[in-house]
Design a protein around this motif. Sequence first.
Motif, PDB file in Angstrom:
ATOM      1  N   ARG A 282       0.847  -1.188   0.000  1.00 30.09           N
ATOM      2  CA  ARG A 282       0.000   0.000   0.000  1.00 30.09           C
ATOM      3  C   ARG A 282       0.881   1.236   0.000  1.00 30.09           C
ATOM      4  O   ARG A 282       1.785   1.364   0.808  1.00 30.09           O
ATOM      5  CB  ARG A 282      -0.914  -0.003   1.226  1.00 30.09           C
ATOM      6  N   ARG A 283       0.588   2.193  -0.913  1.00 31.84           N
ATOM      7  CA  ARG A 283       1.407   3.407  -1.041  1.00 31.84           C
ATOM      8  C   ARG A 283       0.873   4.564  -0.211  1.00 31.84           C
ATOM      9  O   ARG A 283       1.524   5.600  -0.108  1.00 31.84           O
ATOM     10  CB  ARG A 283       1.473   3.851  -2.503  1.00 31.84           C
ATOM     11  N   ALA A 284      -0.302   4.440   0.388  1.00 32.07           N
ATOM     12  CA  ALA A 284      -0.910   5.551   1.110  1.00 32.07           C
ATOM     13  C   ALA A 284      -0.106   5.946   2.338  1.00 32.07           C
ATOM     14  O   ALA A 284      -0.283   7.034   2.861  1.00 32.07           O
ATOM     15  CB  ALA A 284      -2.331   5.192   1.531  1.00 32.07           C
ATOM     16  N   VAL A 285       0.786   5.091   2.794  1.00 37.51           N
ATOM     17  CA  VAL A 285       1.584   5.394   3.990  1.00 37.51           C
ATOM     18  C   VAL A 285       3.059   5.461   3.618  1.00 37.51           C
ATOM     19  O   VAL A 285       3.917   4.982   4.351  1.00 37.51           O
ATOM     20  CB  VAL A 285       1.343   4.335   5.087  1.00 37.51           C
ATOM     21  N   GLY A 286       3.359   6.041   2.487  1.00 38.42           N
ATOM     22  CA  GLY A 286       4.746   6.281   2.111  1.00 38.42           C
ATOM     23  C   GLY A 286       5.486   5.042   1.691  1.00 38.42           C
ATOM     24  O   GLY A 286       6.701   4.942   1.876  1.00 38.42           O
ATOM     25  N   GLY A 287       4.792   4.071   1.104  1.00 33.07           N
ATOM     26  CA  GLY A 287       5.473   2.894   0.601  1.00 33.07           C
ATOM     27  C   GLY A 287       5.680   1.816   1.635  1.00 33.07           C
ATOM     28  O   GLY A 287       6.236   0.770   1.333  1.00 33.07           O
ATOM     29  N   ALA A 288       5.233   2.036   2.858  1.00 37.99           N
ATOM     30  CA  ALA A 288       5.397   1.008   3.877  1.00 37.99           C
ATOM     31  C   ALA A 288       4.382  -0.099   3.663  1.00 37.99           C
ATOM     32  O   ALA A 288       3.269   0.136   3.216  1.00 37.99           O
ATOM     33  CB  ALA A 288       5.222   1.624   5.275  1.00 37.99           C
ATOM     34  N   SER A 289       4.785  -1.294   3.959  1.00 44.52           N
ATOM     35  CA  SER A 289       3.888  -2.434   3.807  1.00 44.52           C
ATOM     36  C   SER A 289       3.035  -2.580   5.051  1.00 44.52           C
ATOM     37  O   SER A 289       3.541  -2.572   6.175  1.00 44.52           O
ATOM     38  CB  SER A 289       4.699  -3.708   3.568  1.00 44.52           C
ATOM     39  N   ASP A 290       1.715  -2.720   4.851  1.00 44.24           N
ATOM     40  CA  ASP A 290       0.813  -2.842   5.990  1.00 44.24           C
ATOM     41  C   ASP A 290       0.895  -4.207   6.641  1.00 44.24           C
ATOM     42  O   ASP A 290       0.585  -4.358   7.821  1.00 44.24           O
ATOM     43  CB  ASP A 290      -0.625  -2.583   5.538  1.00 44.24           C
ATOM     44  N   VAL A 291       1.252  -5.222   5.867  1.00 46.95           N
ATOM     45  CA  VAL A 291       1.273  -6.593   6.364  1.00 46.95           C
ATOM     46  C   VAL A 291       2.614  -7.229   6.013  1.00 46.95           C
ATOM     47  O   VAL A 291       3.063  -7.144   4.862  1.00 46.95           O
ATOM     48  CB  VAL A 291       0.119  -7.420   5.763  1.00 46.95           C
ATOM     49  N   LYS A 292       3.225  -7.844   6.990  1.00 44.85           N
ATOM     50  CA  LYS A 292       4.465  -8.600   6.774  1.00 44.85           C
ATOM     51  C   LYS A 292       4.150 -10.082   6.923  1.00 44.85           C
ATOM     52  O   LYS A 292       3.510 -10.491   7.897  1.00 44.85           O
ATOM     53  CB  LYS A 292       5.535  -8.199   7.796  1.00 44.85           C
ATOM     54  N   GLU A 293       4.605 -10.873   5.953  1.00 42.40           N
ATOM     55  CA  GLU A 293       4.369 -12.306   6.008  1.00 42.40           C
ATOM     56  C   GLU A 293       5.667 -13.050   5.735  1.00 42.40           C
ATOM     57  O   GLU A 293       6.479 -12.626   4.912  1.00 42.40           O
ATOM     58  CB  GLU A 293       3.313 -12.730   4.989  1.00 42.40           C
ATOM     59  N   PHE A 294       5.826 -14.160   6.440  1.00 41.46           N
ATOM     60  CA  PHE A 294       7.000 -15.005   6.223  1.00 41.46           C
ATOM     61  C   PHE A 294       6.737 -16.380   6.807  1.00 41.46           C
ATOM     62  O   PHE A 294       5.817 -16.582   7.603  1.00 41.46           O
ATOM     63  CB  PHE A 294       8.262 -14.391   6.834  1.00 41.46           C
ATOM     64  N   LEU A 295       7.564 -17.332   6.388  1.00 40.26           N
ATOM     65  CA  LEU A 295       7.506 -18.704   6.887  1.00 40.26           C
ATOM     66  C   LEU A 295       8.735 -18.995   7.731  1.00 40.26           C
ATOM     67  O   LEU A 295       9.811 -18.453   7.478  1.00 40.26           O
ATOM     68  CB  LEU A 295       7.432 -19.701   5.733  1.00 40.26           C
TER      69      LEU A 295
END
Length: 323
Positions: A282-295
């Motif tokens: 999402r770009r609405a917050v300066g390019g920060a990712s709203d959700v982080k996912e990993f295994l």
Amino acid sequence: MVKPSILPEGGKKEASKEAKGTEASLPAFAVIPLGTDLPPKYDDCTVEAAPIPVVNRPRKLGVCLCVSMLLTLLLIIGLAVVMFLGHASGKYQFRCGVGYGDYKDYPSSHEDRGTLEEEVEVDPFEGYEQIEIPEQDYCERLTILHDFTVNMTAYRLRRSQVCYVTFLDKEIVMGPDEFIERAEENPQFLTDHYETVHETYRVVLPELTPTSLNSGRFGFYIPMLCDGVESYWIEKIPEDELEAWEAYWASQDQEDSESREDGHDQDDDDDFELPNPEHRRRRAVGGASDVKEFLAFEGHKLSKFKIYTKEAVEAFKKASNKN
């Protein structure tokens, strides 16, 4: 009484001449044959020689041997102790290539699909496990640290430069001693296929300050891992709230998808298509990712983590207040 007779002065001279004649009759020097044994010559004062110390060589040699044997014995004992402590406090290195069933949901350039590669360092003496996960198509490179001395876990995402801290979950994280024992008894343990459990977290505001991180509550290793980056405490979203979170972000993903189709909100990054709407940036917050996912594989099961970041929490709260 006998009266002493005094010789005339001439008589004295004659007597003196007789004395001189007697002395003159002796030779000026005497020739002593070479073979003549001369008696030892003694000085007027007798000089006493200094006593020579007598060294008891066998006794000294025995002392040296005893000292040498003692030093050798101490050296052997020291090496044995060092080897024992080194084994007890040594770090064990493992390389994991565990498989899981839902890998088909994510595209990958790896030939061996369905495999998660990890490097695990286990130190039972210090009571921690550190897991290095390389960057892959569905998640960035990260380091996971389980500190069993404080029962906490930290996740540091390398590209995002952020650190998340939470309580250690022993249902999915295997302890150091058990991990080493299983890996040594059954090497296939590191390459087996495991079921995937889903863990959903949200950030707790405000940010953890360096002072709070180094207060002693988080142990020794977690502050070192999180040093120099934004750090947040995270908590599991309760079941009764999780549905609302998922519904809100599903609607946001739909809006983003429609915006892209209309050609709005475009930038250079839009050329990169993420494999799943949940991974959309999402770009609405300066390019920060709203959700982080990993295994991550942490011993018992393979975990799929979803973390709603600070931006996601703020957006959700704002939307909730409007409603």
